[in-house]
Design a protein around this motif. Sequence first.
Motif, PDB file in Angstrom:
ATOM      1  N   VAL A  51      15.364  19.643  14.280  1.00 50.78           N
ATOM      2  CA  VAL A  51      14.561  19.554  15.505  1.00 50.78           C
ATOM      3  C   VAL A  51      14.586  18.121  16.032  1.00 50.78           C
ATOM      4  CG1 VAL A  51      12.213  19.702  16.431  1.00 50.78           C
ATOM      5  CG2 VAL A  51      13.094  21.522  14.966  1.00 50.78           C
ATOM      6  N   ALA A  52      14.413  17.157  15.144  1.00 53.58           N
ATOM      7  CA  ALA A  52      14.423  15.747  15.565  1.00 53.58           C
ATOM      8  C   ALA A  52      15.759  15.375  16.198  1.00 53.58           C
ATOM      9  CB  ALA A  52      14.126  14.844  14.370  1.00 53.58           C
ATOM     10  N   ILE A  53      16.847  15.851  15.627  1.00 55.96           N
ATOM     11  CA  ILE A  53      18.176  15.575  16.183  1.00 55.96           C
ATOM     12  C   ILE A  53      18.315  16.225  17.558  1.00 55.96           C
ATOM     13  CG2 ILE A  53      20.641  16.078  15.898  1.00 55.96           C
ATOM     14  CD1 ILE A  53      20.140  15.662  12.829  1.00 55.96           C
ATOM     15  N   ALA A  54      17.838  17.456  17.677  1.00 56.19           N
ATOM     16  CA  ALA A  54      17.918  18.158  18.963  1.00 56.19           C
ATOM     17  C   ALA A  54      17.107  17.430  20.027  1.00 56.19           C
ATOM     18  CB  ALA A  54      17.438  19.598  18.805  1.00 56.19           C
ATOM     19  N   ILE A  55      15.924  16.977  19.669  1.00 48.97           N
ATOM     20  CA  ILE A  55      15.091  16.260  20.635  1.00 48.97           C
ATOM     21  C   ILE A  55      15.740  14.936  21.021  1.00 48.97           C
ATOM     22  CG2 ILE A  55      12.886  15.043  20.925  1.00 48.97           C
ATOM     23  CD1 ILE A  55      11.607  17.336  19.263  1.00 48.97           C
ATOM     24  N   ALA A  56      16.256  14.223  20.028  1.00 44.62           N
ATOM     25  CA  ALA A  56      16.880  12.923  20.298  1.00 44.62           C
ATOM     26  C   ALA A  56      18.119  13.052  21.181  1.00 44.62           C
ATOM     27  CB  ALA A  56      17.252  12.240  18.987  1.00 44.62           C
ATOM     28  N   SER A  57      18.793  14.185  21.105  1.00 44.34           N
ATOM     29  CA  SER A  57      20.023  14.352  21.885  1.00 44.34           C
ATOM     30  C   SER A  57      19.790  15.075  23.215  1.00 44.34           C
ATOM     31  CB  SER A  57      21.071  15.101  21.060  1.00 44.34           C
ATOM     32  OG  SER A  57      20.632  16.411  20.777  1.00 44.34           O
ATOM     33  N   ALA A  58      18.538  15.465  23.489  1.00 42.55           N
ATOM     34  CA  ALA A  58      18.245  16.193  24.733  1.00 42.55           C
ATOM     35  C   ALA A  58      18.236  15.234  25.919  1.00 42.55           C
ATOM     36  CB  ALA A  58      16.894  16.890  24.613  1.00 42.55           C
ATOM     37  N   ASP A  59      18.665  15.743  27.052  1.00 44.93           N
ATOM     38  CA  ASP A  59      18.630  14.915  28.264  1.00 44.93           C
ATOM     39  C   ASP A  59      17.212  14.929  28.850  1.00 44.93           C
ATOM     40  OD1 ASP A  59      18.356  17.381  29.517  1.00 44.93           O
ATOM     41  OD2 ASP A  59      20.405  17.420  30.262  1.00 44.93           O
ATOM     42  N   GLN A  60      16.957  14.042  29.775  1.00 42.58           N
ATOM     43  CA  GLN A  60      15.608  13.869  30.325  1.00 42.58           C
ATOM     44  C   GLN A  60      15.073  15.135  31.002  1.00 42.58           C
ATOM     45  OE1 GLN A  60      13.871  11.067  29.526  1.00 42.58           O
ATOM     46  NE2 GLN A  60      12.168  12.341  30.220  1.00 42.58           N
ATOM     47  N   PRO A  61      15.863  15.853  31.828  1.00 41.77           N
ATOM     48  CA  PRO A  61      15.322  17.079  32.430  1.00 41.77           C
ATOM     49  C   PRO A  61      14.904  18.122  31.380  1.00 41.77           C
ATOM     50  CG  PRO A  61      17.297  16.384  33.599  1.00 41.77           C
ATOM     51  CD  PRO A  61      17.186  15.507  32.383  1.00 41.77           C
ATOM     52  N   THR A  62      15.657  18.217  30.311  1.00 40.57           N
ATOM     53  CA  THR A  62      15.302  19.162  29.242  1.00 40.57           C
ATOM     54  C   THR A  62      14.004  18.743  28.569  1.00 40.57           C
ATOM     55  OG1 THR A  62      17.634  19.690  28.869  1.00 40.57           O
ATOM     56  CG2 THR A  62      16.103  20.211  27.087  1.00 40.57           C
ATOM     57  N   LEU A  63      13.860  17.448  28.281  1.00 43.12           N
ATOM     58  CA  LEU A  63      12.620  16.955  27.680  1.00 43.12           C
ATOM     59  C   LEU A  63      11.427  17.165  28.606  1.00 43.12           C
ATOM     60  CD1 LEU A  63      13.808  13.631  26.013  1.00 43.12           C
ATOM     61  CD2 LEU A  63      13.088  15.733  24.862  1.00 43.12           C
TER      62      LEU A  63
END
Length: 83
Positions: A51-63
């Motif tokens: 989950v941490a990796i997915a969040i760290a690699s997400a782009d700003q619109p996704t976040l």
Amino acid sequence: MTRPDAVTTIKVSKELRNRISAEAARRHKTAQAFLQELLDEHDRLRRLDAVAIAIASADQPTLDAWRKETALWEAVEGDATGE
């Protein structure tokens, strides 16, 4: 409960066996229950890492979308608990 015929032996050093036994006893568990708990925690940490990796690699619109959805769910939860 594990069936007696479903039990097997694993080979570990005496030092490791003693560490497992001592920690299991400290927790008032069998060695099997302790090892199961240890592996369950390991699996949980691997999921959290993913989950941490997915969040760290997400782009700003996704976040931003995730934060908006989370806020909506928190509002619903607050309504359900009377907060």
